[in-house]
Design a protein around this motif. Structure first.
Motif: not given
Length: 311
Positions: A2-3, A74, A170-171, A175-176
């Motif tokens: 994950k990033k 998150s 997030s965008f 991040s997803d």
């Protein structure tokens, strides 16, 4: 994988701001036994439109020997969800570095996030340091959720507003990871914190404004916090902390989001720094009260404390 950002800044790169902090840099001063992992708070990020959440902090710590990583969890979600994301990244960091454990430093909602990781995986966490953590909740979340629960109009508007900000961050930060904006705010209420603390009690003080246990299940606990909602009129983000400070009763110290007494965890370094909630992580672009302690100095000193404690 994950990033998330694994910060690796060359030690030879010394900014003028860091040089001003200390005329003579001490080699090895921040060289902790275990890597340091920085964990952002509510609506946080690693980098957003060219601005680092932990402005100049990784570079400052690395100059004198620390190995520093910046985790991305998150920007809104329950601390348990964010904590599981953090644990996954810590496991990757251990694989990359060969270290046995890490030192976690969490800001704001990063406090409960890092505490969760220390609670469920004490085998890989050497220490948890909370910076103005919402460890016993905040009146800001209490008030917002009370308004939201008692008014359908406000509740809908608040959901749309906070979801919009969370989604944009997030965008824009690439991040997803899953988001839960309203639930994230609810997790920072006093009532939710009581439940969370019962499940993850490490470092939580029994008294209203005292210290907690310095060590629990082998994990060391530390904390510090600011206590001023306004410190520098040149800071473009200061209207935010000033506005949120209005949620607190008259006479209650706060940094614009958290009452410092409710942020205490383990060994309390200080809970009365002349810093806003954003100054504590050297935002915005390092603008802070010039007559008081530089946030970068606080981080350097704490890294040296961890080093001296064998961490």
């Amino acid at each position: 994988m994950k990033k998330y950002l694994l910060t690796a800044v060359a030690a030879a790169t010394v900014s003028s701001q860091v040089m001003a902090m200390s005329e003579t840099l001490e080699t090895g001063y921040t060289e902790t036994k275990y890597p340091i992992v920085l964990v952002h708070g509510f609506l946080g990020f690693d980098q957003l439109v060219g601005v680092d959440y932990w402005y100049n902090i990784p570079e400052t710590l690395q100059q004198d020997g620390a190995e520093v990583f910046v985790a991305t969890v998150s920007n809104t979600n329950y601390p348990e969800v964010r904590g599981e994301q953090l644990i996954e990244q810590v496991e990757d960091i251990l694989a990359i570095t060969g270290a046995e454990k890490v030192n976690l430093i969490g800001h704001s909602h990063g406090g409960p996030t890092t505490r969760y990781a220390g609670s469920v995986r004490p085998d890989i966490i050497a220490s948890v340091s909370s910076i103005s953590g919402v460890n016993k909740g905040t009146v800001v979340a209490d008030t917002l959720m009370e308004w939201s629960d008692n008014s359908d109009v406000f509740g809908t508007a608040f959901d749309v507003f906070i979801s919009g900000i969370s989604g944009f961050i997030s965008f824009a930060s690439g991040s997803d990871l899953p988001l839960a904006p309203v639930e994230s705010v609810r997790s920072m209420t006093t009532d939710a914190s009581v439940i969370f603390n019962a499940a993850h009690p490490g470092g939580i003080p029994e008294s209203d404004c005292g210290e907690g246990g310095y060590e629990y299940n082998g994990v060391h606990y530390y904390s510090w916090a600011g206590a001023k909602p306004a410190t520098n009129l040149l800071d473009p983000l200061e209207p935010i902390t000033i506005a949120f400070s209005q949620f607190f009763p008259d006479g209650v110290a706060n940094d614009g989001f958290v009452d410092p007494c409710t942020s205490n965890l383990g060994m309390v370094i200080r809970n009365d720094f002349a810093m806003t909630h954003l100054d504590e992580v050297n935002q915005m672009l390092g603008i802070h009260d010039l007559s008081e302690t530089d946030p970068l100095t606080v981080f350097r000193t704490h890294a040296n404390r961890l080093k001296n404690d064998g961490l």
